[in-house]
Design a protein around this motif. Sequence first.
Motif, PDB file in Angstrom:
ATOM      1  N   CYS A 179       0.803  -1.217   0.000  1.00 17.97           N
ATOM      2  CA  CYS A 179       0.000   0.000   0.000  1.00 17.97           C
ATOM      3  C   CYS A 179       0.838   1.271   0.000  1.00 17.97           C
ATOM      4  CB  CYS A 179      -0.940  -0.005   1.208  1.00 17.97           C
ATOM      5  SG  CYS A 179      -2.168  -1.339   1.143  1.00 17.97           S
ATOM      6  N   LEU A 180       1.995   1.250   0.643  1.00 18.45           N
ATOM      7  CA  LEU A 180       2.785   2.470   0.707  1.00 18.45           C
ATOM      8  C   LEU A 180       3.248   2.923  -0.673  1.00 18.45           C
ATOM      9  CD1 LEU A 180       4.971   2.005   3.916  1.00 18.45           C
ATOM     10  CD2 LEU A 180       3.127   3.640   3.528  1.00 18.45           C
ATOM     11  N   ARG A 181       3.451   1.978  -1.571  1.00 21.38           N
ATOM     12  CA  ARG A 181       3.904   2.329  -2.913  1.00 21.38           C
ATOM     13  C   ARG A 181       2.740   2.552  -3.890  1.00 21.38           C
ATOM     14  NH1 ARG A 181       9.122  -1.494  -4.346  1.00 21.38           N
ATOM     15  NH2 ARG A 181      10.291  -1.146  -2.414  1.00 21.38           N
ATOM     16  N   CYS A 182       1.529   2.319  -3.472  1.00 19.80           N
ATOM     17  CA  CYS A 182       0.376   2.377  -4.373  1.00 19.80           C
ATOM     18  C   CYS A 182      -0.179   3.798  -4.432  1.00 19.80           C
ATOM     19  CB  CYS A 182      -0.705   1.411  -3.895  1.00 19.80           C
ATOM     20  SG  CYS A 182      -2.187   1.430  -4.954  1.00 19.80           S
ATOM     21  N   PRO A 183      -0.395   4.350  -5.625  1.00 18.60           N
ATOM     22  CA  PRO A 183      -0.961   5.706  -5.721  1.00 18.60           C
ATOM     23  C   PRO A 183      -2.443   5.756  -5.387  1.00 18.60           C
ATOM     24  CG  PRO A 183      -0.683   4.773  -7.913  1.00 18.60           C
ATOM     25  CD  PRO A 183      -0.058   3.791  -6.954  1.00 18.60           C
TER      26      PRO A 183
END
Length: 682
Positions: free
Chosen positions: A602-606
């Motif tokens: 999730c941290l890398r997901c826009p």
Amino acid sequence: MRIIQPSLEAFRSNTFLYYGPWFLTAQNDPLLEKFWAQTQAAPVNPIHHGTALFDVAVALTTQGIALADLTPSAFLHYAWECRRQGLVLGARGAGSRFPGHLAWQVLHEMEHFPSHRPATIKAALLTGRLTVEELVGRYKIRHSGVRQLLITYLERRKPELDYSTLDNLSRHLANHFWATIEHLAPDQPDLRIDGELYQRWRDRIAVRDDGKGRRDVDPILRAVRAFYSDLQAWAAAEPERWAIWVAPCPIGDADVRGYGIRKRRVKERMDDRTRQRQPLLAALLEHMETRYAHYRNLLRQASNAAGGDIITVNGNSYQRLWSRVDERRIRLGGPANIRVQDLETGKHINLTHVEDAAFWEWAIVEVLRHSGVRIEEALEFTHLSIRQYQRLNGEVIALLVVAPSKSDRERVIPMSAELFAVVAAIVRRHTTGGQTIPLLSRYDPHERTSSPPMPFLFQRKIGTRHEVISDTTVVNMLKRRCAELAHDHPGFQTTDFTPHDFRRLLATELVNSGLPIHIGATLLGHLNLQTTRGYVAVFNEDVVRHYQGFLDRRRQTRPADEYRSVTESEWLGFEEHFDQRKVELGGCARPYGTPCQHEHACLRCPMININPKMLPRLDEIETDLLARRARAEQEGWLGEIEGIDLTLTFLRQKREESQRLARIAPVNLGMPGLRPPRGVTH
């Protein structure tokens, strides 16, 4: 009569009643008597006969000559001086009109003036075309070499340009370019412009001579850039003639790079202008039609009324006026103007003039809005422009031939019933009583040429002469009516109409109503569809209407089962989808029915929306990532370090965005309250 030769100002400072007949008797000149006899035969009000004799008598008296020595130049001098000193009979001060219209016409018809001179004094006063030398000479260029270069350059371009374009090009090159360069750098020897001088020139042309900012400098830049480019191209073929003047163009690509953007800004302004005027068009048309109908009815009733009679039209009362001037006009065999007094305002109204002006205002607006032609094209309509075409089924279509204007192609447009009715009304007005439409020459102010005598439709009688209505007159007509409407209609307080607005409004209406754009281009006389697109303004309601129509058509082509009612299991699946989008840090904004594309990283997901309540959790994750990175550095895991750094970057970006959103406090709109009943106070 030759003992004293007074000046025009001294002579006209006195009042001489019947000076024309006295001068005619004293002169005993057969040529002057012939002039008077031919003047009396002119089919105009007899009052104008006396005015023509007076003009000739005063011109001969103040110049000390006989009629045989009166040349066109001498009579023009008399006309100019009368206008300058405000000595024209019936004129409103100096500079308002010229005298001698009938006198010039009679002198020309009796062949006293040479046949090559214009048939009217107005045509003689108009400025003809200037030569290329005169076009360049207007700007007093000191550098003889550059002046001759510009003349030679314009002479070469002249065959491919119309006169107005040539005039503008000479203004851009001779005035805006080189005359300005000479003003900034009087010793500039050639076309090699350094950067400092070029920048000063750019700053100077950005301001007009009146001190206001110039809205568009692109025409000047393109003209100068083309000038340099042409010199370079021509020098390859004729180096002995052009090579000496070849120089690098100071206008770089960056200076003209934004031309497309600026054109779009112009298009946006024109579209906005069209959108502002479309809701006001109905009010303007109603005002024009009502005004003309009112004065037409009033003129008809007043014509049958005697002096002093009271006339009531549309609830307004008027009194028919009659004066000694009217009696004199009738006694001399001419018609008297129909005049009334508005009993409510006390204003005197010359119905003969007002009704005529109201008709032409109504007629020109109706023709412009139904045909979409340019103003110069409308004013060039003649009786010969009306044609008919019979289809194979026997139906007769009325056609209107439009003479070439900006393009060199004549076009034929079909007339709607409304347009045909207006054109028929114009023809009836000219041919009442079995008359024919007078043949007139029309002066083109852009090309500075006069047309052959033709039966122009938009012509009216002014005093002793018939004149074709000018485009300036039409513009002033529209301004007056818009100013009149502004008193009762707020929309006209900051908005007025020009003749070209009706062309844009018709183009927008045609295309937005579903007419193929190439047909609209043909009707408007455009050779390029892009030009027609530039005329069409898209309205928001048109976008919605067309998009809804697109959706309806698409639904008709889709299977019918796609639009059935939702089942209970499908609705539960829909709700479960949103439940599954809730994650530790916030909510996932991925589209409905799509799986996670980042395997729950999730941290890398826009698509992740961080819940502000989870900001402390981000700090914990950052601490853990930093500890993992330190361990990776100790072990030399370079790939792990790269992945952790990327995750830290995304984490910090999302934290900053969440903190920014958290600082934006919600606005308390309060609870709406009930308004107390009318008449109840607390």
